[in-house]
Design an enzyme around this catalytic site. Structure first.
Site, PDB file in Angstrom:
ATOM      1  N   GLU A 231       0.818  -1.210   0.000  1.00  0.00           N
ATOM      2  CA  GLU A 231       0.000   0.000   0.000  1.00  0.00           C
ATOM      3  C   GLU A 231       0.848   1.253   0.000  1.00  0.00           C
ATOM      4  O   GLU A 231       0.487   2.264  -0.621  1.00  0.00           O
ATOM      5  CB  GLU A 231      -0.931  -0.006   1.223  1.00  0.00           C
ATOM      6  CG  GLU A 231      -1.997   1.070   1.218  1.00  0.00           C
ATOM      7  CD  GLU A 231      -1.533   2.400   1.810  1.00  0.00           C
ATOM      8  OE1 GLU A 231      -2.251   3.402   1.656  1.00  0.00           O
ATOM      9  OE2 GLU A 231      -0.447   2.423   2.451  1.00  0.00           O
ATOM     10  N   ASP A 252      -7.042   2.428   8.112  1.00  0.00           N
ATOM     11  CA  ASP A 252      -5.737   3.074   7.985  1.00  0.00           C
ATOM     12  C   ASP A 252      -5.667   4.225   8.980  1.00  0.00           C
ATOM     13  O   ASP A 252      -6.535   4.361   9.855  1.00  0.00           O
ATOM     14  CB  ASP A 252      -5.507   3.558   6.556  1.00  0.00           C
ATOM     15  CG  ASP A 252      -4.051   3.428   6.125  1.00  0.00           C
ATOM     16  OD1 ASP A 252      -3.162   3.746   6.945  1.00  0.00           O
ATOM     17  OD2 ASP A 252      -3.797   3.035   4.977  1.00  0.00           O
ATOM     18  N   HIS A 332       3.694   9.263   9.257  1.00  0.00           N
ATOM     19  CA  HIS A 332       4.912   9.011   8.476  1.00  0.00           C
ATOM     20  C   HIS A 332       6.141   9.651   9.119  1.00  0.00           C
ATOM     21  O   HIS A 332       7.156   9.855   8.444  1.00  0.00           O
ATOM     22  CB  HIS A 332       4.767   9.471   7.021  1.00  0.00           C
ATOM     23  CG  HIS A 332       3.946   8.533   6.200  1.00  0.00           C
ATOM     24  ND1 HIS A 332       3.994   8.500   4.825  1.00  0.00           N
ATOM     25  CD2 HIS A 332       3.053   7.571   6.545  1.00  0.00           C
ATOM     26  CE1 HIS A 332       3.170   7.576   4.372  1.00  0.00           C
ATOM     27  NE2 HIS A 332       2.590   7.001   5.402  1.00  0.00           N
TER      28      HIS A 332
END
Length: 399
Positions: A231, A252, A332
């Site tokens: 992904e 997610d 992230h």
């Protein structure tokens, strides 16, 4: 049952928080950057074995597990990804340092100082990602003004590697995968800080939901639990769907940041991502399930974000999609979430799996107009006028 009638959908199941937390901790300990996911796939399969679910794997290792329901057609799917961000060796420097390119989209700002593992043909080596000017004793204030970017970091290998020839002797080559240490912390107040919570936290929530459901009532239709392996580089769920699957809910992270409405508590229901709006009816169902089951939620729109469902839709899959998320601060990067969101998310997945089917027509890939959905303020409704029968209900469906 009509769309919006939630009287039968107060069905959330209790979630074992210790199990959820333990699964997350175990998966964080397994390196799984995109392209290096065999170990995490084997781990997830072992958990599915323990839970008693049958499953099958694609050639590269995406997992499709099935929780049987009373019917197969019109099945549901829940999907998340086991792969994480990482890096690859791009250059072997004359000074023995490695140049890198990222796997997935993340800033080199968060790479500086990270501990990492390089997987070479001759074995794994440890190392640290550093800027070229890493010592204030040597470069003074210049260390604070050095540029940021992947061209401006190097991986120092913890082995005798003072030049390119020594790197080659170690077996390190261009293209070798680099895994970044997660450095997880599970705090007593429920906060969890780590890299790679995207999306191992989502996988842990799915496993916790499965654990609750296998001990509970049988769902009305089959529920497929999909675990994808690429992904982070945009591949997602395109290759793992079945024609029987009519609706797919992606799990997610939601981005808690200025200008966003996501939160680290409850479920954040995504209304759209960069590929466009999610399915109107499935998304509304997720919101109504939260209401019916007393699950805290908020809605958000993600402009620079895509999930597992995007690749499936772009590949031409005719499946309703929704996205439910756990709020992540500094996605992230050094990510932070709260267990409240993971528990809420797992509860919602159980309520969804056990909820009644709203659109029976969806069990067919193609069908006539009878049973097709309606949306509020549809121009056709306004033209018909009050009390007028809709054409598709006034006459039998020829199909």
């Amino acid at each position: 049952m009509e769309v919006g009638d939630m009287s039968q959908d107060c069905r959330r199941l209790d979630i074992d928080i210790d199990y959820l937390s333990g699964q997350l901790a175990a998966m964080l300990a397994i390196a799984s950057p995109t392209g290096y996911t065999d170990s995490i796939v084997r781990y997830v399969c072992a958990q599915l074995d323990r839970l008693g679910l049958s499953y099958e794997l694609t050639r590269r290792g995406a997992i499709r597990a099935r929780l049987p329901g009373h019917a197969r057609a019109g099945a549901r799917a829940v999907v998340s990804h086991v792969d994480t961000l990482g890096a690859q060796v791009a250059t072997l420097g004359p000074d023995g340092r490695l140049g890198l390119v990222p796997i997935g989209h993340w800033s080199a700002r968060f790479a500086e100082g990270a501990r990492a593992t390089i997987f070479s043909r001759k074995g794994a080596y440890r190392g640290t990602i550093l800027p070229p000017m890493a010592s204030g004793h040597t470069f003074g204030d210049d260390v604070d003004t050095a540029p940021i970017g992947w061209r401006h970091v190097r991986l120092r290998v913890d082995a005798l590697a003072e030049d390119r020839s020594q790197l080659e002797r170690l077996g390190i080559e261009i293209g070798d995968i680099v895994a970044i240490d997660p450095q997880p912390e599970f705090l007593e107040n429920g906060f969890i800080v780590s890299r790679h919570l995207d999306n191992k936290a989502g996988v842990a929530s799915m496993l916790a939901a499965i654990r609750a459901m296998v001990a509970g009532p049988r769902p009305p239709v089959d529920v497929y639990w999909l675990f994808t392996i690429a992904e982070e580089v945009g591949h997602g769920a395109a290759a793992i769907l079945l024609p029987d699957i009519a609706a797919m809910v992606a799990v997610d992270n939601g981005t808690t940041a200025p200008g966003q409405n996501s939160a680290e508590f409850g479920v954040t229901v995504a209304m759209a991502d960069e590929t466009g709006p999610f399915d109107y009816h499935l998304t509304r169902k997720m919101v109504e399930l939260c209401d019916a089951n007393d699950i805290r939620y908020q809605k958000d729109v993600f402009r620079y974000y895509r999930s597992d469902s995007a690749s499936a839709i772009e590949a031409g899959a005719d499946v309703r999609t929704a996205l439910v998320t756990f709020g992540v601060d500094a996605s992230h990067g050094y990510e932070r979430i709260h267990m409240h969101a993971l528990r809420s998310l797992a509860e919602l997945l159980t309520a969804y799996g056990l909820s009644e089917v709203d659109i029976p027509r969806d069990e067919k890939v193609m069908a006539g107009l009878k049973g097709f959905t309606h949306q509020p303020s549809d121009p056709a409704d306004q033209m018909l006028g009050p009390g007028t029968k809709r054409p598709e209900t006034a006459e039998p469906d020829p199909g």
